[in-house]
Enzyme design. Sequence first.
Site, short mmCIF file in Angstrom:
data_model
loop_
_atom_site.label_atom_id
_atom_site.label_comp_id
_atom_site.label_asym_id
_atom_site.label_seq_id
_atom_site.Cartn_x
_atom_site.Cartn_y
_atom_site.Cartn_z
N ASN A 175 -7.55 -2.76 1.64
CA ASN A 175 -7.37 -3.27 3.00
C ASN A 175 -8.53 -2.78 3.84
OD1 ASN A 175 -6.52 -3.95 5.55
ND2 ASN A 175 -4.76 -2.56 5.58
N LYS B 74 -9.30 -3.58 6.79
CA LYS B 74 -8.98 -3.55 8.23
C LYS B 74 -10.13 -4.17 9.03
CE LYS B 74 -6.06 0.35 7.25
NZ LYS B 74 -5.36 1.52 7.72
N HIS C 268 2.16 -5.02 8.18
CA HIS C 268 1.42 -3.74 8.13
C HIS C 268 1.76 -2.94 9.39
CE1 HIS C 268 -1.83 -0.82 8.25
NE2 HIS C 268 -1.96 -1.04 6.95
N GLU D 119 0.05 -1.30 11.37
CA GLU D 119 -0.85 -1.49 12.51
C GLU D 119 -0.53 -2.81 13.23
OE1 GLU D 119 -4.40 -0.66 10.29
OE2 GLU D 119 -3.83 1.44 10.24
N GLU E 124 4.23 2.24 2.85
CA GLU E 124 3.18 2.97 3.54
C GLU E 124 3.79 3.83 4.65
OE1 GLU E 124 -0.90 0.93 3.00
OE2 GLU E 124 0.05 0.09 4.76
N GLY F 288 -4.34 6.64 7.28
CA GLY F 288 -5.56 7.02 7.97
C GLY F 288 -5.56 8.44 8.52
N SER G 43 -3.65 7.13 2.92
CA SER G 43 -4.63 8.18 2.58
C SER G 43 -4.84 8.36 1.08
CB SER G 43 -4.25 9.50 3.24
OG SER G 43 -4.30 9.38 4.66
P1 PGA Z 1 -5.54 4.41 4.50
O1 PGA Z 1 -4.87 3.02 4.93
O2 PGA Z 1 -5.76 4.35 3.01
O3 PGA Z 1 -6.84 4.45 5.27
O4 PGA Z 1 -4.60 5.49 4.90
C1 PGA Z 1 -3.89 2.39 4.13
C2 PGA Z 1 -3.42 1.13 4.81
O5 PGA Z 1 -3.25 1.12 6.03
O6 PGA Z 1 -3.20 0.09 4.16
#
Ligand code: PGA
Length: 238
Positions: free
Chosen positions: A10, A12, A96, A98, A168, A174, A212
């Site tokens: 992903n 983003k 997701h 976000e 997640e 993140g 992460s």
């Molecule tokens: P990250 O993001 O690996 O940077 O923690 C995962 C995601 O949001 O899909």
Amino acid sequence: MTRKIVIAGNWKMNTTLEEGLQLATSIRNKTEKTTDLDIILCPPFTHLHPVSQCLENSAIQLGGQTLHMQEKGAYTGDISGTMLRQVGCAHVLIGHSEQRQYHQETNHSVREKYIAALKASLIPIVCVGESQEERESGQTFTVLETQLREGFQGIENQIQASCIIAYEPVWAIGTGLVATPQQAQEAHAFIRQTLKSITPYANEIRLLYGGSIKPDNFSQIIQQEDIDGGLIGGASLT
Ligand code: PGA
């Protein structure tokens, strides 16, 4: 039951078009002989078409990061499932955290988007996960169950074996905080158990961990019984 491992990147809102094409090319070159994994890249919308051209004749698949629930119309700034399909997507992320946090995504809109994805012949990757506060107050399972039940309410018979669910935990996205393999397995087992009460495909549906993931923590996570792959943000850019 053997479920093929899925590794989804992903991106983003990251990479210039040039960087994105370089990244896709390098992943393509490094995975040419890989047949035992499904690899999915989810770049920003603007990169989808050129990245799909760059991945032509490779086994790597493309996914959108979200979609609109309607097929077309006066929805400035939005992208439909058909549009994603036309630029080469086979998958789409839905729900997701976000999108839930910054774009008012709810379990109800997840449901509408799930239907829209299937209509456009896209494989949905539905994201669920609890916040830190919810985990600390012992609500993890309640939150996951509500996200799944409301997300699939009334459309249980549309759940397909090919659909993917990503667990997640919001506190791990993140942040550099990663769920322990045990915490992740416990949540995945719960998700699979819950799915068993809503669909006959619970044992076939692939469940991904996300939050992460790094090369050094993933090997243990992927060994867990109910974890069939990873949804990777930051580390997928390198
Ligand atoms: P990250 O993001 O690996 O940077 O923690 C995962 C995601 O949001 O899909």
